[in-house]
Design a protein around this motif. Structure first.
Motif, PDB file in Angstrom:
ATOM      1  N   SER A  26       0.808  -1.219   0.000  1.00  0.00           N
ATOM      2  CA  SER A  26       0.000   0.000   0.000  1.00  0.00           C
ATOM      3  C   SER A  26       0.842   1.271   0.000  1.00  0.00           C
ATOM      4  O   SER A  26       0.303   2.368   0.066  1.00  0.00           O
ATOM      5  CB  SER A  26      -0.932  -0.007   1.214  1.00  0.00           C
ATOM      6  N   GLY A  27       2.162   1.127  -0.032  1.00  0.00           N
ATOM      7  CA  GLY A  27       3.035   2.286  -0.131  1.00  0.00           C
ATOM      8  C   GLY A  27       3.557   2.839   1.178  1.00  0.00           C
ATOM      9  O   GLY A  27       4.121   3.936   1.198  1.00  0.00           O
ATOM     10  N   ALA A  28       3.409   2.116   2.274  1.00  0.00           N
ATOM     11  CA  ALA A  28       3.939   2.605   3.549  1.00  0.00           C
ATOM     12  C   ALA A  28       5.453   2.730   3.466  1.00  0.00           C
ATOM     13  O   ALA A  28       6.123   1.861   2.906  1.00  0.00           O
ATOM     14  CB  ALA A  28       3.555   1.653   4.684  1.00  0.00           C
ATOM     15  N   GLY A  29       5.982   3.798   4.035  1.00  0.00           N
ATOM     16  CA  GLY A  29       7.417   4.017   4.024  1.00  0.00           C
ATOM     17  C   GLY A  29       8.113   3.556   5.286  1.00  0.00           C
ATOM     18  O   GLY A  29       9.325   3.355   5.301  1.00  0.00           O
ATOM     19  N   SER A  30       7.350   3.383   6.362  1.00  0.00           N
ATOM     20  CA  SER A  30       7.914   2.986   7.647  1.00  0.00           C
ATOM     21  C   SER A  30       6.782   2.502   8.551  1.00  0.00           C
ATOM     22  O   SER A  30       5.617   2.658   8.209  1.00  0.00           O
ATOM     23  CB  SER A  30       8.624   4.181   8.299  1.00  0.00           C
ATOM     24  N   LEU A  31       7.150   1.926   9.674  1.00  0.00           N
ATOM     25  CA  LEU A  31       6.168   1.502  10.664  1.00  0.00           C
ATOM     26  C   LEU A  31       6.441   2.185  11.988  1.00  0.00           C
ATOM     27  O   LEU A  31       7.599   2.356  12.378  1.00  0.00           O
ATOM     28  CB  LEU A  31       6.232  -0.014  10.883  1.00  0.00           C
ATOM     29  N   GLU A  32       5.377   2.549  12.683  1.00  0.00           N
ATOM     30  CA  GLU A  32       5.487   3.080  14.043  1.00  0.00           C
ATOM     31  C   GLU A  32       5.392   1.973  15.074  1.00  0.00           C
ATOM     32  O   GLU A  32       6.035   2.036  16.116  1.00  0.00           O
ATOM     33  CB  GLU A  32       4.370   4.082  14.318  1.00  0.00           C
ATOM     34  N   ALA A  33       4.540   0.978  14.809  1.00  0.00           N
ATOM     35  CA  ALA A  33       4.318  -0.104  15.773  1.00  0.00           C
ATOM     36  C   ALA A  33       3.648  -1.277  15.089  1.00  0.00           C
ATOM     37  O   ALA A  33       3.047  -1.135  14.027  1.00  0.00           O
ATOM     38  CB  ALA A  33       3.450   0.385  16.931  1.00  0.00           C
ATOM     39  N   ALA A  34       3.758  -2.435  15.735  1.00  0.00           N
ATOM     40  CA  ALA A  34       3.108  -3.649  15.258  1.00  0.00           C
ATOM     41  C   ALA A  34       2.520  -4.368  16.459  1.00  0.00           C
ATOM     42  O   ALA A  34       3.001  -4.226  17.584  1.00  0.00           O
ATOM     43  CB  ALA A  34       4.123  -4.549  14.555  1.00  0.00           C
ATOM     44  N   ALA A  35       1.469  -5.144  16.218  1.00  0.00           N
ATOM     45  CA  ALA A  35       0.857  -5.946  17.280  1.00  0.00           C
ATOM     46  C   ALA A  35       0.483  -7.300  16.717  1.00  0.00           C
ATOM     47  O   ALA A  35       0.058  -7.399  15.562  1.00  0.00           O
ATOM     48  CB  ALA A  35      -0.379  -5.258  17.833  1.00  0.00           C
ATOM     49  N   VAL A  36       0.638  -8.315  17.534  1.00  0.00           N
ATOM     50  CA  VAL A  36       0.210  -9.660  17.168  1.00  0.00           C
ATOM     51  C   VAL A  36      -0.566 -10.246  18.336  1.00  0.00           C
ATOM     52  O   VAL A  36      -0.181 -10.077  19.491  1.00  0.00           O
ATOM     53  CB  VAL A  36       1.397 -10.556  16.745  1.00  0.00           C
ATOM     54  N   VAL A  37      -1.699 -10.873  18.012  1.00  0.00           N
ATOM     55  CA  VAL A  37      -2.505 -11.576  19.005  1.00  0.00           C
ATOM     56  C   VAL A  37      -2.350 -13.056  18.712  1.00  0.00           C
ATOM     57  O   VAL A  37      -2.656 -13.515  17.607  1.00  0.00           O
ATOM     58  CB  VAL A  37      -3.983 -11.135  18.943  1.00  0.00           C
ATOM     59  N   THR A  38      -1.863 -13.787  19.697  1.00  0.00           N
ATOM     60  CA  THR A  38      -1.499 -15.178  19.490  1.00  0.00           C
ATOM     61  C   THR A  38      -1.573 -15.960  20.792  1.00  0.00           C
ATOM     62  O   THR A  38      -1.460 -15.370  21.877  1.00  0.00           O
ATOM     63  CB  THR A  38      -0.070 -15.271  18.906  1.00  0.00           C
ATOM     64  N   ALA A  39      -1.723 -17.263  20.672  1.00  0.00           N
ATOM     65  CA  ALA A  39      -1.636 -18.132  21.845  1.00  0.00           C
ATOM     66  C   ALA A  39      -0.180 -18.467  22.155  1.00  0.00           C
ATOM     67  O   ALA A  39       0.129 -18.953  23.239  1.00  0.00           O
ATOM     68  CB  ALA A  39      -2.432 -19.417  21.601  1.00  0.00           C
ATOM     69  N   GLU A  40       0.712 -18.187  21.214  1.00  0.00           N
ATOM     70  CA  GLU A  40       2.146 -18.434  21.415  1.00  0.00           C
ATOM     71  C   GLU A  40       2.699 -17.445  22.440  1.00  0.00           C
ATOM     72  O   GLU A  40       2.135 -16.390  22.673  1.00  0.00           O
ATOM     73  CB  GLU A  40       2.903 -18.299  20.095  1.00  0.00           C
ATOM     74  N   GLU A  41       3.850 -17.781  22.987  1.00  0.00           N
ATOM     75  CA  GLU A  41       4.457 -16.932  24.011  1.00  0.00           C
ATOM     76  C   GLU A  41       5.178 -15.708  23.454  1.00  0.00           C
ATOM     77  O   GLU A  41       5.341 -14.717  24.152  1.00  0.00           O
ATOM     78  CB  GLU A  41       5.434 -17.751  24.857  1.00  0.00           C
ATOM     79  N   GLY A  42       5.614 -15.775  22.219  1.00  0.00           N
ATOM     80  CA  GLY A  42       6.393 -14.669  21.686  1.00  0.00           C
ATOM     81  C   GLY A  42       6.230 -14.530  20.191  1.00  0.00           C
ATOM     82  O   GLY A  42       5.307 -15.086  19.596  1.00  0.00           O
ATOM     83  N   VAL A  43       7.155 -13.784  19.607  1.00  0.00           N
ATOM     84  CA  VAL A  43       7.151 -13.494  18.180  1.00  0.00           C
ATOM     85  C   VAL A  43       8.379 -14.148  17.560  1.00  0.00           C
ATOM     86  O   VAL A  43       9.484 -14.050  18.116  1.00  0.00           O
ATOM     87  CB  VAL A  43       7.195 -11.965  17.942  1.00  0.00           C
ATOM     88  N   SER A  44       8.202 -14.767  16.416  1.00  0.00           N
ATOM     89  CA  SER A  44       9.326 -15.446  15.768  1.00  0.00           C
ATOM     90  C   SER A  44      10.361 -14.443  15.257  1.00  0.00           C
ATOM     91  O   SER A  44      10.052 -13.266  15.021  1.00  0.00           O
ATOM     92  CB  SER A  44       8.837 -16.304  14.599  1.00  0.00           C
ATOM     93  N   ASP A  45      11.569 -14.926  15.073  1.00  0.00           N
ATOM     94  CA  ASP A  45      12.634 -14.084  14.510  1.00  0.00           C
ATOM     95  C   ASP A  45      12.261 -13.592  13.121  1.00  0.00           C
ATOM     96  O   ASP A  45      12.571 -12.462  12.750  1.00  0.00           O
ATOM     97  CB  ASP A  45      13.956 -14.854  14.452  1.00  0.00           C
ATOM     98  N   GLU A  46      11.575 -14.437  12.338  1.00  0.00           N
ATOM     99  CA  GLU A  46      11.170 -14.053  10.983  1.00  0.00           C
ATOM    100  C   GLU A  46      10.154 -12.912  11.013  1.00  0.00           C
ATOM    101  O   GLU A  46      10.208 -12.001  10.198  1.00  0.00           O
ATOM    102  CB  GLU A  46      10.586 -15.253  10.227  1.00  0.00           C
ATOM    103  N   ASP A  47       9.230 -12.961  11.972  1.00  0.00           N
ATOM    104  CA  ASP A  47       8.246 -11.890  12.100  1.00  0.00           C
ATOM    105  C   ASP A  47       8.918 -10.583  12.512  1.00  0.00           C
ATOM    106  O   ASP A  47       8.623  -9.521  11.963  1.00  0.00           O
ATOM    107  CB  ASP A  47       7.179 -12.258  13.127  1.00  0.00           C
TER     108      ASP A  47
END
Length: 121
Positions: free
Chosen positions: A70-91
């Motif tokens: 969609s043309g975003a140049g940067s991100l301010e923040a991200a959120a993930v809702v999951t049953a897992e304990e954390g976020v993968s290195d790939e994410d």
């Protein structure tokens, strides 16, 4: 930009919004994870896990891909809702590629409760 935090939560209203959007995507689509990212202009991109025979993407990588497309140049923040304990290195790498190493990644449980925040770095 100064963000106020919601009383008793320590989470800004903008961060609560992307957690809520991520939770909604997870529930609506019946997928393991929901994610949302906020770009530098405040636009949000929401996605769920993609599991096709020929394509598998986590919700967070899908949301980052939608922002890029969609043309975003940067991100301010991200959120993930999951049953897992954390976020993968790939994410985290996908968030880092667009937002940089200091971009916060909020990790929430299926009930929307913030479990923690990590950086993309």
């Amino acid at each position: 930009m100064t963000e106020s935090t919601e009383p008793g939560t320590g989470v800004s209203a903008e961060d609560r919004k992307i957690i809520t959007l991520a939770r909604s995507a997870r529930a609506r689509n019946g997928v393991p994870e929901g994610a949302a990212v906020r770009d530098e202009t405040g636009r949000t991109y929401v996605a769920g896990t993609v599991e096709l025979d020929s394509l598998r993407l986590s919700a967070l990588r899908t949301a980052v891909a939608m922002a890029v497309a969609s043309g975003a140049g940067s991100l301010e923040a991200a959120a993930v809702v999951t049953a897992e304990e954390g976020v993968s290195d790939e994410d985290r790498a996908a968030v880092r590629d667009l937002g940089g190493p200091a971009t916060p990644v909020l990790v929430a449980g299926p009930d929307g409760t913030l479990r923690g925040t990590v950086t993309a770095g």
